[in-house]
Scaffold this motif. Structure first.
Motif, PDB file in Angstrom:
ATOM      1  N   ALA A 160       0.647  -3.016   7.167  1.00  0.00           N
ATOM      2  CA  ALA A 160      -0.577  -2.428   6.617  1.00  0.00           C
ATOM      3  C   ALA A 160      -0.162  -1.560   5.435  1.00  0.00           C
ATOM      4  O   ALA A 160       0.821  -0.816   5.517  1.00  0.00           O
ATOM      5  CB  ALA A 160      -1.289  -1.592   7.661  1.00  0.00           C
ATOM      6  N   PHE A 161      -0.890  -1.672   4.340  1.00  0.00           N
ATOM      7  CA  PHE A 161      -0.574  -0.903   3.135  1.00  0.00           C
ATOM      8  C   PHE A 161      -1.144   0.501   3.201  1.00  0.00           C
ATOM      9  O   PHE A 161      -2.294   0.693   3.585  1.00  0.00           O
ATOM     10  CB  PHE A 161      -1.123  -1.612   1.892  1.00  0.00           C
ATOM     11  N   ASP A 162      -0.346   1.474   2.807  1.00  0.00           N
ATOM     12  CA  ASP A 162      -0.759   2.871   2.653  1.00  0.00           C
ATOM     13  C   ASP A 162      -1.640   3.381   3.779  1.00  0.00           C
ATOM     14  O   ASP A 162      -2.646   4.042   3.541  1.00  0.00           O
ATOM     15  CB  ASP A 162      -1.471   3.067   1.303  1.00  0.00           C
ATOM     16  N   GLY A 163      -1.303   3.026   5.014  1.00  0.00           N
ATOM     17  CA  GLY A 163      -2.024   3.536   6.167  1.00  0.00           C
ATOM     18  C   GLY A 163      -3.392   2.918   6.381  1.00  0.00           C
ATOM     19  O   GLY A 163      -4.141   3.351   7.242  1.00  0.00           O
ATOM     20  N   ASP A 164      -3.769   1.914   5.591  1.00  0.00           N
ATOM     21  CA  ASP A 164      -5.066   1.252   5.741  1.00  0.00           C
ATOM     22  C   ASP A 164      -4.881   0.044   6.654  1.00  0.00           C
ATOM     23  O   ASP A 164      -4.422  -1.002   6.221  1.00  0.00           O
ATOM     24  CB  ASP A 164      -5.591   0.818   4.369  1.00  0.00           C
ATOM     25  N   GLU A 165      -5.220   0.178   7.921  1.00  0.00           N
ATOM     26  CA  GLU A 165      -4.994  -0.882   8.908  1.00  0.00           C
ATOM     27  C   GLU A 165      -5.753  -2.175   8.585  1.00  0.00           C
ATOM     28  O   GLU A 165      -5.476  -3.214   9.140  1.00  0.00           O
ATOM     29  CB  GLU A 165      -5.368  -0.392  10.311  1.00  0.00           C
ATOM     30  N   ASP A 166      -6.756  -2.098   7.686  1.00  0.00           N
ATOM     31  CA  ASP A 166      -7.522  -3.287   7.322  1.00  0.00           C
ATOM     32  C   ASP A 166      -6.879  -4.058   6.168  1.00  0.00           C
ATOM     33  O   ASP A 166      -7.175  -5.233   5.967  1.00  0.00           O
ATOM     34  CB  ASP A 166      -8.952  -2.907   6.944  1.00  0.00           C
ATOM     35  N   ASP A 214       6.861   3.578   9.673  1.00  0.00           N
ATOM     36  CA  ASP A 214       6.512   3.461   8.262  1.00  0.00           C
ATOM     37  C   ASP A 214       7.751   3.075   7.473  1.00  0.00           C
ATOM     38  O   ASP A 214       8.874   3.428   7.855  1.00  0.00           O
ATOM     39  CB  ASP A 214       5.968   4.785   7.725  1.00  0.00           C
ATOM     40  N   ALA A 215       7.528   2.353   6.385  1.00  0.00           N
ATOM     41  CA  ALA A 215       8.629   1.955   5.510  1.00  0.00           C
ATOM     42  C   ALA A 215       8.191   2.190   4.074  1.00  0.00           C
ATOM     43  O   ALA A 215       7.001   2.113   3.753  1.00  0.00           O
ATOM     44  CB  ALA A 215       8.969   0.483   5.723  1.00  0.00           C
ATOM     45  N   GLN A 216       9.146   2.475   3.224  1.00  0.00           N
ATOM     46  CA  GLN A 216       8.865   2.648   1.801  1.00  0.00           C
ATOM     47  C   GLN A 216       9.673   1.648   1.002  1.00  0.00           C
ATOM     48  O   GLN A 216      10.777   1.272   1.398  1.00  0.00           O
ATOM     49  CB  GLN A 216       9.216   4.058   1.346  1.00  0.00           C
ATOM     50  N   TYR A 217       9.096   1.251  -0.125  1.00  0.00           N
ATOM     51  CA  TYR A 217       9.811   0.372  -1.050  1.00  0.00           C
ATOM     52  C   TYR A 217       9.368   0.705  -2.467  1.00  0.00           C
ATOM     53  O   TYR A 217       8.304   1.274  -2.684  1.00  0.00           O
ATOM     54  CB  TYR A 217       9.584  -1.102  -0.716  1.00  0.00           C
ATOM     55  N   GLU A 218      10.209   0.343  -3.420  1.00  0.00           N
ATOM     56  CA  GLU A 218       9.945   0.681  -4.815  1.00  0.00           C
ATOM     57  C   GLU A 218       9.145  -0.417  -5.493  1.00  0.00           C
ATOM     58  O   GLU A 218       9.485  -1.599  -5.419  1.00  0.00           O
ATOM     59  CB  GLU A 218      11.265   0.902  -5.558  1.00  0.00           C
ATOM     60  N   LEU A 219       8.083  -0.009  -6.170  1.00  0.00           N
ATOM     61  CA  LEU A 219       7.250  -0.923  -6.950  1.00  0.00           C
ATOM     62  C   LEU A 219       7.903  -1.167  -8.315  1.00  0.00           C
ATOM     63  O   LEU A 219       8.761  -0.391  -8.742  1.00  0.00           O
ATOM     64  CB  LEU A 219       5.853  -0.321  -7.138  1.00  0.00           C
ATOM     65  N   PRO A 220       7.501  -2.226  -9.024  1.00  0.00           N
ATOM     66  CA  PRO A 220       8.085  -2.502 -10.339  1.00  0.00           C
ATOM     67  C   PRO A 220       7.953  -1.342 -11.331  1.00  0.00           C
ATOM     68  O   PRO A 220       8.795  -1.180 -12.218  1.00  0.00           O
ATOM     69  CB  PRO A 220       7.301  -3.729 -10.840  1.00  0.00           C
ATOM     70  N   LEU A 269       6.945   4.659  -5.442  1.00  0.00           N
ATOM     71  CA  LEU A 269       7.186   4.230  -4.072  1.00  0.00           C
ATOM     72  C   LEU A 269       5.868   3.864  -3.399  1.00  0.00           C
ATOM     73  O   LEU A 269       4.853   4.534  -3.591  1.00  0.00           O
ATOM     74  CB  LEU A 269       7.879   5.326  -3.267  1.00  0.00           C
ATOM     75  N   ALA A 270       5.892   2.801  -2.621  1.00  0.00           N
ATOM     76  CA  ALA A 270       4.739   2.390  -1.821  1.00  0.00           C
ATOM     77  C   ALA A 270       5.123   2.510  -0.359  1.00  0.00           C
ATOM     78  O   ALA A 270       6.282   2.291   0.016  1.00  0.00           O
ATOM     79  CB  ALA A 270       4.347   0.960  -2.150  1.00  0.00           C
ATOM     80  N   SER A 271       4.142   2.843   0.465  1.00  0.00           N
ATOM     81  CA  SER A 271       4.375   2.964   1.906  1.00  0.00           C
ATOM     82  C   SER A 271       3.600   1.889   2.646  1.00  0.00           C
ATOM     83  O   SER A 271       2.474   1.561   2.282  1.00  0.00           O
ATOM     84  CB  SER A 271       3.923   4.334   2.413  1.00  0.00           C
ATOM     85  N   VAL A 272       4.232   1.366   3.687  1.00  0.00           N
ATOM     86  CA  VAL A 272       3.590   0.395   4.569  1.00  0.00           C
ATOM     87  C   VAL A 272       3.916   0.769   6.004  1.00  0.00           C
ATOM     88  O   VAL A 272       4.905   1.445   6.267  1.00  0.00           O
ATOM     89  CB  VAL A 272       4.053  -1.057   4.278  1.00  0.00           C
ATOM     90  N   LYS A 273       3.072   0.314   6.914  1.00  0.00           N
ATOM     91  CA  LYS A 273       3.318   0.524   8.341  1.00  0.00           C
ATOM     92  C   LYS A 273       3.573  -0.840   8.965  1.00  0.00           C
ATOM     93  O   LYS A 273       2.850  -1.799   8.699  1.00  0.00           O
ATOM     94  CB  LYS A 273       2.111   1.187   9.002  1.00  0.00           C
ATOM     95  N   ILE A 274       4.594  -0.936   9.808  1.00  0.00           N
ATOM     96  CA  ILE A 274       4.920  -2.178  10.494  1.00  0.00           C
ATOM     97  C   ILE A 274       3.951  -2.329  11.671  1.00  0.00           C
ATOM     98  O   ILE A 274       3.944  -1.506  12.581  1.00  0.00           O
ATOM     99  CB  ILE A 274       6.379  -2.179  11.020  1.00  0.00           C
ATOM    100  N   LEU A 275       3.144  -3.394  11.628  1.00  0.00           N
ATOM    101  CA  LEU A 275       2.186  -3.633  12.701  1.00  0.00           C
ATOM    102  C   LEU A 275       2.708  -4.633  13.721  1.00  0.00           C
ATOM    103  O   LEU A 275       2.403  -4.535  14.909  1.00  0.00           O
ATOM    104  CB  LEU A 275       0.861  -4.163  12.120  1.00  0.00           C
TER     105      LEU A 275
END
Length: 165
Positions: free
Chosen positions: A98-104, A142-148, A152-158
């Motif tokens: 899920a991107f940036d804490g948005d489960e949808d 949560d995990a972070q990765y670098e955008l182009p 930094l972008a955050s995602v949650k592993i569902l």
């Protein structure tokens, strides 16, 4: 499957068998077919203006490149077990985030090298920014990765489960 810095690609037995079968087809029947296409096009006359001949030669070049890629990959491959279904993200798994804490706003993808890419599911390399960010994380983390652009972008592993072809 994953690649290490030592140029070893780890494959499941299933992935290895699929790639080996593709190599055998491209090295045998497919080569015969393309040679027949080239020969038939050559008989049509002037090669400078023969679109069929040039298309067949281009197809042959792409096919031979794939043969070289597969040969190199399989020579360096190590066959191992599929990843465990223990909720830890690893190559060979389908990961839902899920991107940036948005489960949808979710994305499901296969974490694997491009040789295992499929039209059925998007594939991200373990060396990609997103792949390296989620690799080794557990469900719920949560995990972070670098955008182009360097942010930094955050995602949650569902979810993280072994890929089933």
């Amino acid at each position: 499957m994953t690649q290490t810095s030592e140029n070893v690609t780890w494959l499941t037995q299933e992935a290895y068998s699929q790639l080996k079968a593709e190599l055998e087809y491209l090295s045998g029947p497919a080569r015969t077919e393309i040679a027949a296409k080239i020969a038939a096009a050559r008989e049509e006359g002037d090669l400078r203006e023969n679109g069929g001949y040039h298309a067949a030669k281009e197809e042959q070049g792409k096919q031979e490149l794939r043969v070289r890629q597969l040969t190199q990959l399989l020579e360096q491959a190590k066959v191992g077990e599929a990843p465990a279904a223990d909720g830890v993200v690893a190559p060979g798994m389908v990961v839902t985030i899920a991107f940036d804490g948005d489960e949808d706003d979710t994305l499901a993808f296969l974490l694997a090298s491009r040789e295992y890419a499929s039209a059925d599911i998007e594939t991200y390399s373990p060396q990609s920014p997103l792949g390296s960010g989620v690799n080794g994380k557990k469900i719920g983390e949560d995990a972070q990765y670098e955008l182009p652009n360097g942010k930094l972008a955050s995602v949650k592993i569902l979810e993280a489960k072994p890929y089933q072809a």
